[in-house]
Motif scaffolding. Structure first.
Motif, PDB file in Angstrom:
ATOM      1  N   ASP A  96       0.835  -1.194   0.000  1.00  0.00           N
ATOM      2  CA  ASP A  96       0.000   0.000   0.000  1.00  0.00           C
ATOM      3  C   ASP A  96       0.872   1.247   0.000  1.00  0.00           C
ATOM      4  O   ASP A  96       1.802   1.369   0.788  1.00  0.00           O
ATOM      5  N   SER A  97       0.555   2.197  -0.870  1.00  0.00           N
ATOM      6  CA  SER A  97       1.371   3.408  -0.950  1.00  0.00           C
ATOM      7  C   SER A  97       1.006   4.401   0.130  1.00  0.00           C
ATOM      8  O   SER A  97       1.830   5.216   0.531  1.00  0.00           O
ATOM      9  N   LYS A  98      -0.253   4.355   0.620  1.00  0.00           N
ATOM     10  CA  LYS A  98      -0.672   5.307   1.633  1.00  0.00           C
ATOM     11  C   LYS A  98      -1.328   4.562   2.783  1.00  0.00           C
ATOM     12  O   LYS A  98      -2.160   3.692   2.589  1.00  0.00           O
ATOM     13  N   LEU A  99      -0.946   4.923   3.998  1.00  0.00           N
ATOM     14  CA  LEU A  99      -1.524   4.359   5.206  1.00  0.00           C
ATOM     15  C   LEU A  99      -1.850   5.502   6.149  1.00  0.00           C
ATOM     16  O   LEU A  99      -1.203   6.552   6.109  1.00  0.00           O
ATOM     17  N   PRO A 100      -2.838   5.340   7.020  1.00  0.00           N
ATOM     18  CA  PRO A 100      -3.101   6.382   8.012  1.00  0.00           C
ATOM     19  C   PRO A 100      -1.918   6.539   8.948  1.00  0.00           C
ATOM     20  O   PRO A 100      -1.340   5.557   9.407  1.00  0.00           O
ATOM     21  N   ILE A 101      -1.544   7.778   9.241  1.00  0.00           N
ATOM     22  CA  ILE A 101      -0.357   8.034  10.051  1.00  0.00           C
ATOM     23  C   ILE A 101      -0.625   7.784  11.528  1.00  0.00           C
ATOM     24  O   ILE A 101       0.291   7.568  12.319  1.00  0.00           O
ATOM     25  N   ASP A 102      -1.920   7.778  11.928  1.00  0.00           N
ATOM     26  CA  ASP A 102      -2.233   7.691  13.352  1.00  0.00           C
ATOM     27  C   ASP A 102      -2.959   6.418  13.752  1.00  0.00           C
ATOM     28  O   ASP A 102      -3.315   6.260  14.912  1.00  0.00           O
ATOM     29  N   THR A 103      -3.204   5.499  12.828  1.00  0.00           N
ATOM     30  CA  THR A 103      -3.933   4.274  13.145  1.00  0.00           C
ATOM     31  C   THR A 103      -3.321   3.097  12.412  1.00  0.00           C
ATOM     32  O   THR A 103      -3.407   3.022  11.185  1.00  0.00           O
ATOM     33  N   PRO A 104      -2.692   2.154  13.115  1.00  0.00           N
ATOM     34  CA  PRO A 104      -2.164   0.957  12.446  1.00  0.00           C
ATOM     35  C   PRO A 104      -3.291   0.161  11.785  1.00  0.00           C
ATOM     36  O   PRO A 104      -4.436   0.191  12.237  1.00  0.00           O
ATOM     37  N   PRO A 122      13.501  -1.162   6.726  1.00  0.00           N
ATOM     38  CA  PRO A 122      14.908  -0.740   6.642  1.00  0.00           C
ATOM     39  C   PRO A 122      15.116   0.759   6.830  1.00  0.00           C
ATOM     40  O   PRO A 122      16.132   1.174   7.397  1.00  0.00           O
ATOM     41  N   ASP A 123      14.150   1.594   6.372  1.00  0.00           N
ATOM     42  CA  ASP A 123      14.317   3.032   6.539  1.00  0.00           C
ATOM     43  C   ASP A 123      13.827   3.534   7.896  1.00  0.00           C
ATOM     44  O   ASP A 123      13.917   4.724   8.203  1.00  0.00           O
ATOM     45  N   GLY A 124      13.304   2.629   8.751  1.00  0.00           N
ATOM     46  CA  GLY A 124      12.861   3.011  10.085  1.00  0.00           C
ATOM     47  C   GLY A 124      11.590   3.813  10.119  1.00  0.00           C
ATOM     48  O   GLY A 124      11.250   4.404  11.155  1.00  0.00           O
ATOM     49  N   LYS A 125      10.820   3.832   9.022  1.00  0.00           N
ATOM     50  CA  LYS A 125       9.636   4.687   8.945  1.00  0.00           C
ATOM     51  C   LYS A 125       8.323   3.918   8.900  1.00  0.00           C
ATOM     52  O   LYS A 125       7.250   4.522   8.875  1.00  0.00           O
ATOM     53  N   ARG A 126       8.396   2.594   8.858  1.00  0.00           N
ATOM     54  CA  ARG A 126       7.222   1.739   8.991  1.00  0.00           C
ATOM     55  C   ARG A 126       7.526   0.663  10.019  1.00  0.00           C
ATOM     56  O   ARG A 126       8.687   0.330  10.252  1.00  0.00           O
ATOM     57  N   LEU A 127       6.461   0.104  10.588  1.00  0.00           N
ATOM     58  CA  LEU A 127       6.644  -0.852  11.675  1.00  0.00           C
ATOM     59  C   LEU A 127       5.585  -1.937  11.602  1.00  0.00           C
ATOM     60  O   LEU A 127       4.386  -1.651  11.527  1.00  0.00           O
ATOM     61  N   LEU A 128       6.024  -3.192  11.630  1.00  0.00           N
ATOM     62  CA  LEU A 128       5.138  -4.328  11.841  1.00  0.00           C
ATOM     63  C   LEU A 128       5.219  -4.736  13.312  1.00  0.00           C
ATOM     64  O   LEU A 128       6.296  -4.727  13.916  1.00  0.00           O
ATOM     65  N   PHE A 129       4.079  -5.103  13.880  1.00  0.00           N
ATOM     66  CA  PHE A 129       4.051  -5.565  15.263  1.00  0.00           C
ATOM     67  C   PHE A 129       2.783  -6.383  15.461  1.00  0.00           C
ATOM     68  O   PHE A 129       1.937  -6.488  14.562  1.00  0.00           O
ATOM     69  N   GLY A 166      -4.925 -12.495  17.962  1.00  0.00           N
ATOM     70  CA  GLY A 166      -3.794 -11.608  17.735  1.00  0.00           C
ATOM     71  C   GLY A 166      -3.381 -11.635  16.284  1.00  0.00           C
ATOM     72  O   GLY A 166      -3.357 -12.697  15.660  1.00  0.00           O
ATOM     73  N   GLU A 167      -3.042 -10.468  15.731  1.00  0.00           N
ATOM     74  CA  GLU A 167      -2.665 -10.359  14.324  1.00  0.00           C
ATOM     75  C   GLU A 167      -1.474  -9.419  14.183  1.00  0.00           C
ATOM     76  O   GLU A 167      -1.098  -8.705  15.119  1.00  0.00           O
ATOM     77  N   LEU A 168      -0.897  -9.405  12.990  1.00  0.00           N
ATOM     78  CA  LEU A 168       0.179  -8.485  12.663  1.00  0.00           C
ATOM     79  C   LEU A 168      -0.420  -7.183  12.136  1.00  0.00           C
ATOM     80  O   LEU A 168      -1.317  -7.201  11.294  1.00  0.00           O
ATOM     81  N   PHE A 169       0.092  -6.079  12.644  1.00  0.00           N
ATOM     82  CA  PHE A 169      -0.376  -4.759  12.247  1.00  0.00           C
ATOM     83  C   PHE A 169       0.786  -3.953  11.660  1.00  0.00           C
ATOM     84  O   PHE A 169       1.947  -4.137  12.041  1.00  0.00           O
ATOM     85  N   LEU A 170       0.446  -3.064  10.750  1.00  0.00           N
ATOM     86  CA  LEU A 170       1.426  -2.205  10.090  1.00  0.00           C
ATOM     87  C   LEU A 170       1.142  -0.757  10.461  1.00  0.00           C
ATOM     88  O   LEU A 170       0.026  -0.268  10.294  1.00  0.00           O
ATOM     89  N   ALA A 171       2.162  -0.075  10.964  1.00  0.00           N
ATOM     90  CA  ALA A 171       2.039   1.327  11.364  1.00  0.00           C
ATOM     91  C   ALA A 171       2.937   2.198  10.494  1.00  0.00           C
ATOM     92  O   ALA A 171       4.090   1.838  10.230  1.00  0.00           O
ATOM     93  N   GLU A 172       2.401   3.325  10.084  1.00  0.00           N
ATOM     94  CA  GLU A 172       3.158   4.339   9.359  1.00  0.00           C
ATOM     95  C   GLU A 172       3.725   5.315  10.385  1.00  0.00           C
ATOM     96  O   GLU A 172       2.974   5.991  11.089  1.00  0.00           O
ATOM     97  N   LEU A 173       5.042   5.382  10.501  1.00  0.00           N
ATOM     98  CA  LEU A 173       5.661   6.236  11.504  1.00  0.00           C
ATOM     99  C   LEU A 173       5.990   7.616  10.969  1.00  0.00           C
ATOM    100  O   LEU A 173       6.064   8.577  11.735  1.00  0.00           O
ATOM    101  N   GLN A 174       6.218   7.722   9.657  1.00  0.00           N
ATOM    102  CA  GLN A 174       6.467   8.999   8.989  1.00  0.00           C
ATOM    103  C   GLN A 174       5.827   8.976   7.609  1.00  0.00           C
ATOM    104  O   GLN A 174       5.801   7.921   6.954  1.00  0.00           O
TER     105      GLN A 174
END
Length: 298
Positions: A24-32, A262-269, A278-286
């Motif tokens: 996905d090219s765009k993700l919400p910045i405040d909601t994983p 690798p760029d430290g700007k997205r996060l899986l958890f 429980g599931e894997l979530f993707l967060a947009e950090l920047q």
């Protein structure tokens, strides 16, 4: 054992209807958003993902609905889809706890924690690929990396050091984050990370971006464990880290198993997801993150 606890699942997840498609090219910045590939998702608890450098292998562990009895699993991307996960060939016998897999930066080694030598005591193990690309025999890492206490979430860093958590004595809190540095010969030096990363509380899982400038930490600062971001502070010559704040995730459940892009700007958890456990979530950090991570299975 410090890594086990009972979780109270909440029926309605934050942004429960949201689901990220890898790439996905765009993700919400405040909601994983939920990211787990369909072939991996169950009513159990999927956690602690790690991707091979080419993005075609995914290791993780699955726990039961009480976040216990965890086992290593892996899946491969073939013919544009992730296949149903299976236990790796080097997995321990049934009933032995194994969790927290992590690829080395070059993909030639996989680290994880296992209780195969000591029941209910997780130690760090390593398995390497043979010349034919198959996995060899796992090896328990030596002391002082391992200890009589529990070790968690090992991460080989770009410079060869090993980042991990442990509840061993010697740190400022109950559980702390440590870095192991190989010395001349086969010896290792293990030191706790400085403040503000380690505190008198509980910090026990972490991941570091490839350039060493962003760290995400799992810390328990109250009733539950949450994710906290730290940035390298070049102006601080002593400790060198500045806390950015919490990753925007649910307050009512814990988060674990962080994996930075690798760029430290997205996060899986991993976090609870209603009746799905429980599931894997993707967060947009920047907002200027690498939209191609995690890579599309194709």
């Amino acid at each position: 054992m410090g890594y086990r606890w009972t979780i109270a699942l909440v029926a309605t997840a934050l942004c429960g209807a949201c689901h990220a498609t890898p790439g996905d090219s765009k993700l919400p910045i405040d909601t994983p958003v939920r990211w787990t590939p369909q072939a991996l998702s169950t009513d159990q608890y999927e956690s602690s993902p790690t991707l091979s450098p080419d993005g075609r292998e995914l290791f993780f562990f699955r726990a039961d609905r009480q976040f216990d009895n965890y086992r290593l699993l892996y899946s491969r991307c073939e013919k544009d889809q992730w296949f149903a996960p299976v236990e790796p060939p080097f997995a321990a016998s049934p009933g032995v706890l194994e969790a927290d897999p992590a690829f080395s930066p070059d993909g030639q080694r996989l680290y994880y924690v296992s209780a195969r030598d000591r029941p209910d005591d997780l130690d760090i193990w390593k398995v390497e690929r043979n010349s034919d690309g198959q996995w060899g025999q796992p090896q328990r890492l030596p002391e002082p990396i391992n200890s009589p206490q529990t070790e968690l979430l090992p991460r080989e860093l770009a410079d060869g050091r090993l980042l991990f958590g442990s509840n061993r004595p010697g740190g400022p809190g109950g559980r702390d984050l440590y870095v192991a540095t190989q010395q001349a010969g086969d010896g290792w030096e293990v030191k706790p990370l400085p403040a503000p990363i380690n505190t008198a509380g509980d910090e026990y899982e972490a991941d570091l971006s490839r350039d060493g400038r962003v760290m995400v930490v799992v810390a328990n600062r109250g009733e539950r464990s949450h994710l906290y971001l730290f940035d390298r502070d070049d102006k601080d010559n002593h400790n060198g880290w500045r806390e950015r704040g919490r990753v925007p995730a649910r307050d009512d459940v814990f988060q674990v198993g962080p994996l930075l892009s690798p760029d430290g700007k997205r996060l899986l958890f991993a976090q609870a997801d209603g009746e799905r456990s429980g599931e894997l979530f993707l967060a947009e950090l920047q907002p200027d993150s690498d939209a191609a991570w995690p890579p599309v299975c194709k």
